[in-house]
Design a protein around this motif. Structure first.
Motif, mmCIF file in Angstrom:
data_model
loop_
_atom_site.group_PDB
_atom_site.id
_atom_site.type_symbol
_atom_site.label_atom_id
_atom_site.label_comp_id
_atom_site.label_asym_id
_atom_site.label_seq_id
_atom_site.Cartn_x
_atom_site.Cartn_y
_atom_site.Cartn_z
ATOM 1 N N PRO A 30 0.874 -1.196 0.023
ATOM 2 C CA PRO A 30 -0.004 -0.053 -0.188
ATOM 3 C C PRO A 30 0.785 1.266 0.065
ATOM 4 O O PRO A 30 0.335 2.278 -0.439
ATOM 5 C CB PRO A 30 -0.850 -0.162 1.357
ATOM 6 N N TYR A 31 1.848 1.306 0.541
ATOM 7 C CA TYR A 31 2.911 2.425 0.501
ATOM 8 C C TYR A 31 4.291 1.915 0.131
ATOM 9 O O TYR A 31 5.192 1.526 0.887
ATOM 10 C CB TYR A 31 2.851 2.822 1.889
ATOM 11 N N ASP A 32 4.348 1.910 -1.285
ATOM 12 C CA ASP A 32 5.628 1.449 -1.866
ATOM 13 C C ASP A 32 6.555 2.229 -1.765
ATOM 14 O O ASP A 32 6.957 2.998 -3.231
ATOM 15 C CB ASP A 32 5.017 0.827 -3.296
ATOM 16 N N ARG A 33 7.582 2.572 -0.977
ATOM 17 C CA ARG A 33 8.483 3.312 -0.936
ATOM 18 C C ARG A 33 9.541 2.542 0.171
ATOM 19 O O ARG A 33 9.208 1.578 0.642
ATOM 20 C CB ARG A 33 8.365 4.485 -0.349
ATOM 21 N N ILE A 34 11.034 2.999 0.135
ATOM 22 C CA ILE A 34 11.917 2.252 0.895
ATOM 23 C C ILE A 34 11.377 2.378 2.465
ATOM 24 O O ILE A 34 10.913 3.529 3.001
ATOM 25 C CB ILE A 34 13.154 3.249 1.027
ATOM 26 N N CYS A 35 11.481 1.197 2.998
ATOM 27 C CA CYS A 35 10.680 0.816 4.240
ATOM 28 C C CYS A 35 11.880 0.910 5.192
ATOM 29 O O CYS A 35 13.147 1.134 5.070
ATOM 30 C CB CYS A 35 9.859 -0.262 4.502
ATOM 31 N N MET A 36 11.474 0.858 6.503
ATOM 32 C CA MET A 36 12.540 0.856 7.745
ATOM 33 C C MET A 36 12.836 -0.638 7.978
ATOM 34 O O MET A 36 13.152 -1.446 7.203
ATOM 35 C CB MET A 36 12.351 1.561 8.626
ATOM 36 N N HIS A 37 12.802 -0.910 9.160
ATOM 37 C CA HIS A 37 13.143 -2.408 9.766
ATOM 38 C C HIS A 37 11.749 -3.436 9.315
ATOM 39 O O HIS A 37 12.073 -4.327 9.657
ATOM 40 C CB HIS A 37 13.266 -2.286 11.322
ATOM 41 N N GLU A 38 10.360 -2.929 8.864
ATOM 42 C CA GLU A 38 9.566 -3.775 8.671
ATOM 43 C C GLU A 38 8.990 -3.355 7.338
ATOM 44 O O GLU A 38 9.149 -2.194 7.082
ATOM 45 C CB GLU A 38 8.721 -3.838 9.752
#
Length: 490
Positions: free
Chosen positions: A377-385
């Motif tokens: 749903p939020y397709d951008r670089i994520c953090m730890h999860e």
């Protein structure tokens, strides 16, 4: 199939293994051989029969080892629960926590006899303050949720000291569920904040809801969407300009170790879950540890006693007159404090940064591998999860619950499901930094296989798990109408 299938085997009850007269282990208690129970115990406390199973030592050992092998744990395989940071607990932590001088002290023995332990906790508070960017840290809170409560109570006390009474706490819908619960427990009114299309806090809504009744904004950083709040400096600036404080939920600190200090971002108070970020045991009903860091203006309101350097030694100093009061019987859950301290000292400054780097790398690796098979749903670089959505599978008649249950047949523990609530059919995955590339690939292959089955054999998912000791339960009925008649001995 990738992974390990569960072993299906019938395990009898311990009473069914019993045989009359079969001896177990009886420790030598010669001092009681000639003692009549009635001479030392009141009549109402003497039992004629304990109704215990009569089993040998090897029967007991094998029974409980077999039962333990049915459990999933971080010591057996990846435990990808999003938002929980179920990382491996290094065994050196256990060795340190069991050293006699750290394991055996009584909380109220003389301070002169526990100088080493006081020094350790004093140093831990300083190190946690340096890691997170806060002037003062207390280790008293027994869990992250209690740390939240202590932090809000300190904010309330600070406001009262300024002659202000504010009753509203703003909580983004991307925050942990404990945030609004804690605010309510402290007598505050919760006002939700929405998430913008880019996954950040909606600044327009924030501006509309900031007023002179807002005591604090409670946010989770990174958010439960697995995203870093890209406008965090602007968010904290606006809250402070309105006279409020910013509370940071530090449960996701695993993504920021050595990279970002929350205190430098304008956050006024934040708890740190030692049982998440710093590898102390997590779950199972055992003690947690939710150390709380605050900026200097909130320090006078922290609970006591405080460990202070007193010449060449350490002493326990009572809380000051502005303190909210004691929240723990002593200085915290000491065993977990020792474990967390061991972890930090084992890794050092560079190791702490590598933890965050690897945790973020692993989550983005899974995001890239699973993107062709699940919606993001939020397709951008994520953090730890990374948070996926099973909406693509729902169009095929398969729900997120079906996906989670089917993963059990692959020997893989399911990720967190249906959370965060703002993501439809959510699958929340946190691989942590302690997993190998082989472990990540095993999990990814299982997820990909299940996505393929949703297209080709959805009935397999509807019936899952099919290779586990316990099949799918009627969870709704079990929750609403629990049947506990089995407790009755008859």
């Amino acid at each position: 199939m990738p992974g390990r299938r569960s072993i299906v085997a019938s395990e009898p009850l311990i009473f069914e293994l019993a045989s009359p007269g079969r001896p177990g282990v009886r420790p030598p208690l010669a001092q009681f051989d000639d003692v009549e129970p009635a001479s030392v115990l009141p009549e109402g406390q003497i039992r004629e029969s304990l109704d215990l199973p009569e089993v040998s030592e090897i029967d007991v050992m094998r029974h409980f080892v077999r039962l333990s092998q049915r459990n999933h744990s971080i010591d057996t395989a990846i435990y990808p629960l999003g938002s929980c940071t179920m990382k491996y607990n290094p065994k050196i932590n256990e060795v340190t926590a069991r050293l006699p001088g750290l394991l055996e002290p009584h909380p109220y023995q003389p301070e002169t006899s526990v100088q080493g332990l006081l020094a350790l906790i004093h140093d831990l508070e300083a190190v946690l303050g340096e890691i997170a960017g806060f002037a003062t840290v207390t280790t008293q809170p027994a869990a992250g949720s209690q740390g939240e409560m202590v932090g809000l109570l300190c904010i309330q006390a600070w406001l009262r000291s300024r002659g202000e009474r504010r009753t509203t706490v703003l909580v983004p819908d991307s925050a942990h569920g404990t945030n609004p619960a804690t605010a309510t427990m402290t007598g505050m009114r919760v006002e939700p904040l929405g998430t913008a299309a880019d996954g950040n806090i909606d600044l327009a809504e924030l501006d509309a809801k900031l007023n002179d009744d807002v005591a604090a904004l409670m946010l989770t950083l990174p958010t439960t969407l697995g995203l870093f709040e890209q406008r965090i400096l602007e968010v904290t600036r606006r809250v402070h300009a309105a006279g409020g404080q910013v509370y940071g939920d530090g449960a996701n600190m695993n993504a920021m170790l050595g990279r970002v200090r929350p205190g430098d971002l304008g956050i006024d108070v934040m708890h740190l879950n030692l049982h998440k970020t710093f590898t102390t045991p997590h779950g199972g009903g055992g003690p947690g540890a939710g150390a709380l860091g605050v900026q200097a203006h909130l320090a006078p309101f922290l609970p006591g006693p405080n460990i202070v350097k007193n010449g060449s030694g350490y002493a326990l100093e009572p809380a000051g007159p502005d303190s909210i009061g004691r929240v723990h019987s002593h200085v915290g859950n000491v065993g977990n404090l020792v474990r967390g301290y061991t972890y930090i000292r084992s890794l050092g400054r560079d190791g702490m940064r590598e933890v965050a780097d690897d945790a973020v790398l692993h989550a983005n690796y899974l995001r890239a591998r699973l993107a062709p098979h699940y919606d993001i749903p939020y397709d951008r670089i994520c953090m730890h999860e990374v948070v996926l959505a099973g909406t693509r599978q729902r169009s095929l008649g398969v729900r997120t619950t079906d996906i989670a249950k089917r993963l059990i047949d692959y020997g893989v523990h399911p990720p967190t499901v249906y959370f965060p609530l703002i993501v439809d059919e959510a699958l929340m995955i946190e691989p942590t930094e302690t997993e190998s590339i082989e472990s990540l690939d095993q999990f990814a292959e299982a997820m990909i296989s299940v996505a393929h089955e949703a297209k080709t054999a959805p009935d397999l998912l509807h019936a899952a798990p099919s290779a586990a000791p316990v099949r799918r339960l009627d969870e709704v009925t079990a929750n609403r109408s629990p049947d506990v008649n089995w407790i009755n001995a008859d």
